[in-house]
Design an enzyme around this catalytic site. Structure first.
Site, PDB file in Angstrom:
ATOM      1  N   HIS A 114     -18.728 -35.275  28.752  1.00 14.65           N
ATOM      2  CA  HIS A 114     -18.378 -34.335  27.897  1.00 14.65           C
ATOM      3  C   HIS A 114     -19.496 -33.923  26.987  1.00 14.65           C
ATOM      4  O   HIS A 114     -19.340 -32.970  26.345  1.00 14.65           O
ATOM      5  CB  HIS A 114     -17.063 -34.514  27.228  1.00 14.65           C
ATOM      6  CG  HIS A 114     -15.943 -34.391  28.241  1.00 14.65           C
ATOM      7  ND1 HIS A 114     -15.500 -35.134  29.255  1.00 14.65           N
ATOM      8  CD2 HIS A 114     -14.528 -33.645  28.107  1.00 14.65           C
ATOM      9  CE1 HIS A 114     -14.697 -34.964  29.917  1.00 14.65           C
ATOM     10  NE2 HIS A 114     -13.994 -33.775  29.088  1.00 14.65           N
ATOM     11  N   TYR A 130     -12.752   2.029  -7.893  1.00 10.78           N
ATOM     12  CA  TYR A 130     -11.896   1.113  -7.375  1.00 10.78           C
ATOM     13  C   TYR A 130     -12.410  -0.206  -7.471  1.00 10.78           C
ATOM     14  O   TYR A 130     -11.662  -1.288  -7.745  1.00 10.78           O
ATOM     15  CB  TYR A 130     -11.536   1.400  -5.815  1.00 10.78           C
ATOM     16  CG  TYR A 130     -10.379   2.497  -5.543  1.00 10.78           C
ATOM     17  CD1 TYR A 130      -9.701   3.259  -6.718  1.00 10.78           C
ATOM     18  CD2 TYR A 130      -9.947   2.777  -4.256  1.00 10.78           C
ATOM     19  CE1 TYR A 130      -8.889   4.215  -6.465  1.00 10.78           C
ATOM     20  CE2 TYR A 130      -9.312   3.778  -4.028  1.00 10.78           C
ATOM     21  CZ  TYR A 130      -8.669   4.584  -4.890  1.00 10.78           C
ATOM     22  OH  TYR A 130      -7.848   5.627  -4.732  1.00 10.78           O
ATOM     23  N   ASN A 184     -10.397 -36.084  21.881  1.00  9.12           N
ATOM     24  CA  ASN A 184      -9.103 -35.332  21.897  1.00  9.12           C
ATOM     25  C   ASN A 184      -8.934 -34.887  20.078  1.00  9.12           C
ATOM     26  O   ASN A 184      -8.416 -35.930  19.461  1.00  9.12           O
ATOM     27  CB  ASN A 184      -7.998 -35.819  22.523  1.00  9.12           C
ATOM     28  CG  ASN A 184      -7.532 -34.882  23.565  1.00  9.12           C
ATOM     29  OD1 ASN A 184      -8.154 -33.820  23.745  1.00  9.12           O
ATOM     30  ND2 ASN A 184      -7.005 -35.790  24.656  1.00  9.12           N
ATOM     31  N   GLU A 201      -6.346 -25.708  32.020  1.00  2.00           N
ATOM     32  CA  GLU A 201      -6.488 -25.467  30.523  1.00  2.00           C
ATOM     33  C   GLU A 201      -6.754 -23.915  30.323  1.00  2.00           C
ATOM     34  O   GLU A 201      -7.714 -23.338  30.305  1.00  2.00           O
ATOM     35  CB  GLU A 201      -7.619 -26.177  29.923  1.00  2.00           C
ATOM     36  CG  GLU A 201      -7.211 -27.571  29.878  1.00  2.00           C
ATOM     37  CD  GLU A 201      -8.514 -28.545  29.616  1.00  2.00           C
ATOM     38  OE1 GLU A 201      -9.538 -27.908  29.467  1.00  2.00           O
ATOM     39  OE2 GLU A 201      -8.463 -30.062  29.796  1.00  2.00           O
ATOM     40  N   TYR A 218      -1.390 -40.607  31.282  1.00  2.00           N
ATOM     41  CA  TYR A 218      -2.624 -39.689  31.446  1.00  2.00           C
ATOM     42  C   TYR A 218      -3.810 -40.200  30.635  1.00  2.00           C
ATOM     43  O   TYR A 218      -3.847 -40.478  29.546  1.00  2.00           O
ATOM     44  CB  TYR A 218      -2.112 -38.440  30.876  1.00  2.00           C
ATOM     45  CG  TYR A 218      -3.250 -37.222  30.651  1.00  2.00           C
ATOM     46  CD1 TYR A 218      -3.953 -36.798  31.748  1.00  2.00           C
ATOM     47  CD2 TYR A 218      -3.826 -36.947  29.246  1.00  2.00           C
ATOM     48  CE1 TYR A 218      -5.115 -36.025  31.659  1.00  2.00           C
ATOM     49  CE2 TYR A 218      -4.961 -36.213  29.270  1.00  2.00           C
ATOM     50  CZ  TYR A 218      -5.585 -35.676  30.441  1.00  2.00           C
ATOM     51  OH  TYR A 218      -6.694 -35.057  30.285  1.00  2.00           O
ATOM     52  N   ARG A 222     -11.472  -0.999 -11.002  1.00  2.00           N
ATOM     53  CA  ARG A 222      -9.946  -0.980 -11.355  1.00  2.00           C
ATOM     54  C   ARG A 222      -9.145  -1.842 -10.449  1.00  2.00           C
ATOM     55  O   ARG A 222      -8.108  -2.237 -10.956  1.00  2.00           O
ATOM     56  CB  ARG A 222      -9.618   0.714 -11.161  1.00  2.00           C
ATOM     57  CG  ARG A 222      -8.402   0.815 -11.742  1.00  2.00           C
ATOM     58  CD  ARG A 222      -7.669   2.347 -11.444  1.00  2.00           C
ATOM     59  NE  ARG A 222      -8.628   3.252 -10.805  1.00  2.00           N
ATOM     60  CZ  ARG A 222      -8.505   4.429 -10.217  1.00  2.00           C
ATOM     61  NH1 ARG A 222      -7.139   4.594  -9.762  1.00  2.00           N
ATOM     62  NH2 ARG A 222      -9.256   5.260  -9.732  1.00  2.00           N
ATOM     63  N   PHE A 268      -3.682 -30.967  20.297  1.00  2.00           N
ATOM     64  CA  PHE A 268      -4.981 -30.773  20.556  1.00  2.00           C
ATOM     65  C   PHE A 268      -5.353 -29.325  20.313  1.00  2.00           C
ATOM     66  O   PHE A 268      -6.500 -28.810  20.045  1.00  2.00           O
ATOM     67  CB  PHE A 268      -5.762 -31.476  21.660  1.00  2.00           C
ATOM     68  CG  PHE A 268      -5.083 -30.848  22.847  1.00  2.00           C
ATOM     69  CD1 PHE A 268      -5.216 -29.755  23.463  1.00  2.00           C
ATOM     70  CD2 PHE A 268      -4.480 -31.879  23.641  1.00  2.00           C
ATOM     71  CE1 PHE A 268      -4.503 -29.427  24.736  1.00  2.00           C
ATOM     72  CE2 PHE A 268      -3.711 -31.614  24.708  1.00  2.00           C
ATOM     73  CZ  PHE A 268      -3.934 -30.485  25.383  1.00  2.00           C
TER      74      PHE A 268
END
Length: 495
Positions: free
Chosen positions: A75, A273, A189, A405, A45, A276, A321
């Site tokens: 990409h 608060y 990746n 995906e 792959y 405290r 990934f």
């Protein structure tokens, strides 16, 4: 291989890269496995196949380098503002560290060029948006890799502008490189955008949580609050680690306090608060941050590539990934930090009300002066904005790659939100810092605890007491700088 810890982040990264320059054996051995695989008539792959939904398409031997080049170019579709130079540098360094673990099969030439970039502070300019935090931070890492091919841009030396990559490469007498099979996939990746943001913020948060305890103690003294809620016995029977540490820090800061002694028998039963419950609130955030630090440390010392290259010759596709572990803790860290700001703003508000001898709005002559009224507005606005940022990104998922995906983490969105939250928290704490310093001035000649007194004197060296309205923005900027300065809190030896 050097393990990177958040508490010593930048030193550890430098040592890791230095070690890899001296001994790149893991990189060489991993690459040898890829070279051997290329002699076989098998599909691997992303090495001799297409990517994502195109994984079933075999690529001819004469096109393997073009495959990797096309991967980077296709990409690099990020958008939005550019990631700061500091975080982009961290992305690059974390990528080098991950590749150096020796399970990615990257070529020595490409690896060496990345190290050259790091050594010479050639930091690629990377748009912040475009990752869904699943198949690695694909778009941001593609932009980080573009200068290897002569495309994209680098940051200038000051980190204020960008320079076309081809111009800067020529200045360094460098030619663009040809990516070898697997190189492109190894580069994009990974979870280095999410990891870089997480590490960047958490490294600062480790100091900021100490400052929050200091400011809480300063405000407690200014408001003549009680030390009884910080009694060790209270926290021993609800022994959350962070809660105990915070209570201990406040006790330490208030040692030898004349202010405490002056109102020990005043008859007041309980404080609000925000005074405290400082140990419970700050402590819960501390414990959350500790968990986030642990997860991010695991991630930045992991291999998040795909496929993975093993010493026995196996090349295996998996899902390291996927950003889910980071996505959850990035959301968690944002919530934890936002709560530190939320309680801080409430303490700031209390100091403006004119209780227990403090002048209303912390100025003696109001009407003509608004005093410290408006900085509290800013704190309130930032705390409210953080509520929007703290909506978790990790609960969303949109399928990509034609459904291949089909579940993504959205951790990159959580990463960007985390930085926004952190910046807001710094501003809110900065406002408490100079507000508490102003309020403490009105307790003189009584002295606060030793630790508070030391911090108060340091603040007064940089921010003067305010007697009339003026340009508060300068003080906010100065206070933010003081928050990140170790000189403020290191002498106090807080945990």
């Amino acid at each position: 291989m050097k393990k990177i810890k958040i508490s010593s982040l930048y030193r550890d990264i430098e040592e890791s890269i230095s070690q890899l320059k001296k001994d790149p054996a893991p990189v060489l051995k991993s690459r040898a496995v890829v070279d051997e695989a290329l002699t076989k008539n098998e599909a691997f792959y992303g090495i001799n196949t297409g990517f994502g939904i195109l994984a079933s398409k075999r690529i001819g031997e004469d096109q393997l380098k073009q495959l990797q080049r096309n991967l980077i170019l296709s990409h690099a579709v990020g958008t939005g503002d550019l990631i700061s130079k500091d975080i982009s540098r961290l992305m690059l360094q974390l990528k080098i560290h991950a590749l150096g673990l020796g399970y990615s099969g990257i070529s020595k030439e490409t690896f060496d060029r990345l190290i050259y970039f790091s050594d010479h502070d050639l930091i690629p300019a990377v748009p912040e948006k475009g990752s869904v935090g699943a198949s690695g931070d694909l778009a941001p890492l593609a932009h980080m890799s573009l200068p290897l091919l002569g495309f994209g841009s680098f940051w200038n030396e000051e980190g204020t502008d960008i320079i076309p990559a081809d111009q800067l490469l020529k200045r360094h007498n460098l030619e663009p490189i040809d990516l070898q099979p697997k190189d492109g996939l190894s580069l994009i990746n990974g979870t280095q955008l999410m990891s870089a943001y997480g590490a960047f913020v958490l490294e600062k948060a480790l100091n900021l949580q100490k400052v929050a305890d200091l400011l809480g103690a300063m405000s407690l003294e200014a408001l003549q609050g009680s030390i009884k809620p910080f009694d060790r016995r209270i926290h021993e029977i609800r022994p959350h680690s962070g809660q105990q540490v915070v209570a201990g820090n406040v006790r330490k800061l208030l040692e030898e306090s004349e202010i405490l002694e002056s109102h020990r028998n005043c008859g007041k039963v309980q404080d609000p608060y925000s005074l405290r419950c400082i140990p419970q609130v700050h402590g819960a955030s501390r414990d959350a941050i500790a968990h986030c630090v642990s997860t991010v440390e695991t991630e930045i010392n992991s291999v998040t590539d795909n496929p993975l290259v093993f010493p026995d010759g196996d090349i295996i596709s998996g899902g390291n990934f996927h950003g889910q572990p980071l996505a959850l803790v990035l959301d968690y860290a944002a919530i934890a930090l936002a709560e530190i700001a939320s309680i801080s703003e409430r303490r700031t508000y209390l100091m403006l009300e004119g209780h227990d001898g403090l002048p209303e709005l912390l100025m003696e002559e109001t009407g003509i002066n608004s005093g410290f009224m408006i900085p509290q507005y800013t704190a309130a606005a930032l705390v409210s904005e953080n509520k929007v940022f703290c909506h978790p990104a990790s609960v969303d998922s949109i399928p990509t790659s034609l459904g291949q995906e089909d579940h993504v983490s959205m951790g990159s969105i959580g990463a960007l939100k985390l930085l926004n939250v952190f910046k807001n928290v710094e501003q809110v704490l900065a406002i408490e810092l100079f507000t508490a310093a102003q309020a403490l001035d009105f307790r003189k000649p009584l002295k606060p605890g030793k630790g508070v007194d030391l911090a108060h004197k340091y603040i007064r060296e940089h921010i003067p007491h305010a007697r009339e309205d003026h340009y508060f923005r300068d003080e906010i900027n100065t206070a933010v700088t003081l928050l990140s300065n170790a000189e403020l809190f290191e002498p106090l030896e807080l945990k």
